[in-house]
Design a protein around this motif. Structure first.
Motif, PDB file in Angstrom:
ATOM      1  N   ASP A  86      -0.823  -5.706   5.259  1.00  0.00           N
ATOM      2  CA  ASP A  86      -0.164  -6.771   4.950  1.00  0.00           C
ATOM      3  C   ASP A  86      -0.887  -7.698   3.995  1.00  0.00           C
ATOM      4  O   ASP A  86      -0.271  -8.268   2.923  1.00  0.00           O
ATOM      5  N   HIS A  87      -2.106  -7.988   4.408  1.00  0.00           N
ATOM      6  CA  HIS A  87      -2.934  -9.226   3.647  1.00  0.00           C
ATOM      7  C   HIS A  87      -3.486  -8.365   2.259  1.00  0.00           C
ATOM      8  O   HIS A  87      -3.054  -9.273   1.320  1.00  0.00           O
ATOM      9  N   ILE A  88      -3.755  -7.014   2.111  1.00  0.00           N
ATOM     10  CA  ILE A  88      -3.644  -6.623   0.683  1.00  0.00           C
ATOM     11  C   ILE A  88      -2.574  -6.663  -0.061  1.00  0.00           C
ATOM     12  O   ILE A  88      -2.732  -6.936  -1.226  1.00  0.00           O
ATOM     13  N   LEU A  89      -1.363  -6.495   0.518  1.00  0.00           N
ATOM     14  CA  LEU A  89      -0.251  -6.549  -0.386  1.00  0.00           C
ATOM     15  C   LEU A  89       0.170  -7.949  -0.728  1.00  0.00           C
ATOM     16  O   LEU A  89       0.580  -8.325  -1.859  1.00  0.00           O
ATOM     17  N   GLU A  90      -0.268  -8.903   0.044  1.00  0.00           N
ATOM     18  CA  GLU A  90       0.106 -10.347  -0.096  1.00  0.00           C
ATOM     19  C   GLU A  90      -0.974 -10.881  -1.374  1.00  0.00           C
ATOM     20  O   GLU A  90      -0.587 -11.524  -2.247  1.00  0.00           O
ATOM     21  N   VAL A  91      -2.291 -10.559  -1.443  1.00  0.00           N
ATOM     22  CA  VAL A  91      -3.374 -10.714  -2.356  1.00  0.00           C
ATOM     23  C   VAL A  91      -2.561 -10.107  -3.721  1.00  0.00           C
ATOM     24  O   VAL A  91      -2.781 -10.513  -4.700  1.00  0.00           O
ATOM     25  N   PHE A  92      -2.409  -8.673  -3.608  1.00  0.00           N
ATOM     26  CA  PHE A  92      -1.616  -7.987  -4.735  1.00  0.00           C
ATOM     27  C   PHE A  92      -0.647  -8.741  -5.591  1.00  0.00           C
ATOM     28  O   PHE A  92      -0.625  -9.028  -6.612  1.00  0.00           O
ATOM     29  N   ASN A  93       0.289  -9.192  -4.724  1.00  0.00           N
ATOM     30  CA  ASN A  93       1.482  -9.925  -5.230  1.00  0.00           C
ATOM     31  C   ASN A  93       0.957 -11.270  -5.824  1.00  0.00           C
ATOM     32  O   ASN A  93       1.769 -11.944  -6.757  1.00  0.00           O
ATOM     33  N   GLN A  94       0.243 -12.030  -5.329  1.00  0.00           N
ATOM     34  CA  GLN A  94      -0.299 -13.204  -5.721  1.00  0.00           C
ATOM     35  C   GLN A  94      -0.870 -13.117  -6.964  1.00  0.00           C
ATOM     36  O   GLN A  94      -0.878 -13.648  -8.004  1.00  0.00           O
ATOM     37  N   ASN A  95      -1.765 -12.173  -7.168  1.00  0.00           N
ATOM     38  CA  ASN A  95      -2.514 -11.562  -8.284  1.00  0.00           C
ATOM     39  C   ASN A  95      -1.518 -11.309  -9.654  1.00  0.00           C
ATOM     40  O   ASN A  95      -1.729 -11.637 -10.827  1.00  0.00           O
ATOM     41  N   LYS A  96      -0.482 -10.348  -9.190  1.00  0.00           N
ATOM     42  CA  LYS A  96       0.480  -9.899  -9.874  1.00  0.00           C
ATOM     43  C   LYS A  96       1.404 -11.230 -10.712  1.00  0.00           C
ATOM     44  O   LYS A  96       1.657 -11.242 -11.943  1.00  0.00           O
ATOM     45  N   ALA A  97       1.577 -12.301  -9.700  1.00  0.00           N
ATOM     46  CA  ALA A  97       2.012 -13.416 -10.232  1.00  0.00           C
ATOM     47  C   ALA A  97       1.469 -14.358 -11.189  1.00  0.00           C
ATOM     48  O   ALA A  97       2.261 -14.757 -12.139  1.00  0.00           O
ATOM     49  N   ASP A  98       0.220 -13.825 -11.220  1.00  0.00           N
ATOM     50  CA  ASP A  98      -0.635 -14.733 -12.565  1.00  0.00           C
ATOM     51  C   ASP A  98      -0.247 -14.100 -13.832  1.00  0.00           C
ATOM     52  O   ASP A  98      -0.680 -14.632 -14.702  1.00  0.00           O
ATOM     53  N   PHE A  99       0.200 -13.074 -13.818  1.00  0.00           N
ATOM     54  CA  PHE A  99       0.425 -12.312 -15.090  1.00  0.00           C
ATOM     55  C   PHE A  99       2.001 -12.134 -15.557  1.00  0.00           C
ATOM     56  O   PHE A  99       2.098 -11.582 -16.621  1.00  0.00           O
ATOM     57  N   ILE A 100       2.933 -12.715 -14.670  1.00  0.00           N
ATOM     58  CA  ILE A 100       4.176 -12.664 -14.920  1.00  0.00           C
ATOM     59  C   ILE A 100       4.535 -13.992 -15.698  1.00  0.00           C
ATOM     60  O   ILE A 100       4.421 -14.875 -15.369  1.00  0.00           O
TER      61      ILE A 100
END
Length: 103
Positions: free
Chosen positions: A89-103
């Motif tokens: 769950d933590h890995i997915l949260e970090v992924f989503n946070q990182n992805k948001a930086d590029f949207i």
């Protein structure tokens, strides 16, 4: 006991007690898990009402099941142990946070 012959992955701990990890896999990838055991300890437990299948592994470190979950994402969900589930769950949260930086 021959550690080399009994080990399932390079992540195995020497003389570390194993514990059960349970995952659920989607119907889209079930055939691969029925055709091949990805670890020696793989056991197909049951097919759930939603069509997903529960599979059990004996592991010595959560990194083993996390590796599988990342490999089979999004078609695999960790059910147990709770610590591995929380880490995914933590890995997915970090992924989503990182992805948001590029949207």
């Amino acid at each position: 006991e021959n550690f080399i012959c009994q080990s399932q992955t390079l992540l195995e701990g020497y003389k570390v007690p194993s514990y059960e990890a349970i995952v659920a896999i989607s119907p889209d990838v079930e055939k691969f898990f029925r055709q091949k055991s990805f670890l020696r300890s793989q056991q197909v437990l049951e097919t759930l009402p939603n069509g997903w299948t529960k599979i059990s592994y004996q592991i010595t470190h959560n990194a083993i099941i996390l590796m599988f979950a990342r490999r089979w994402f999004p078609d695999m969900v960790i059910l147990e142990p709770q610590e591995a589930k929380d880490e995914m769950d933590h890995i997915l949260e970090v992924f989503n946070q990182n992805k948001a930086d590029f949207i």
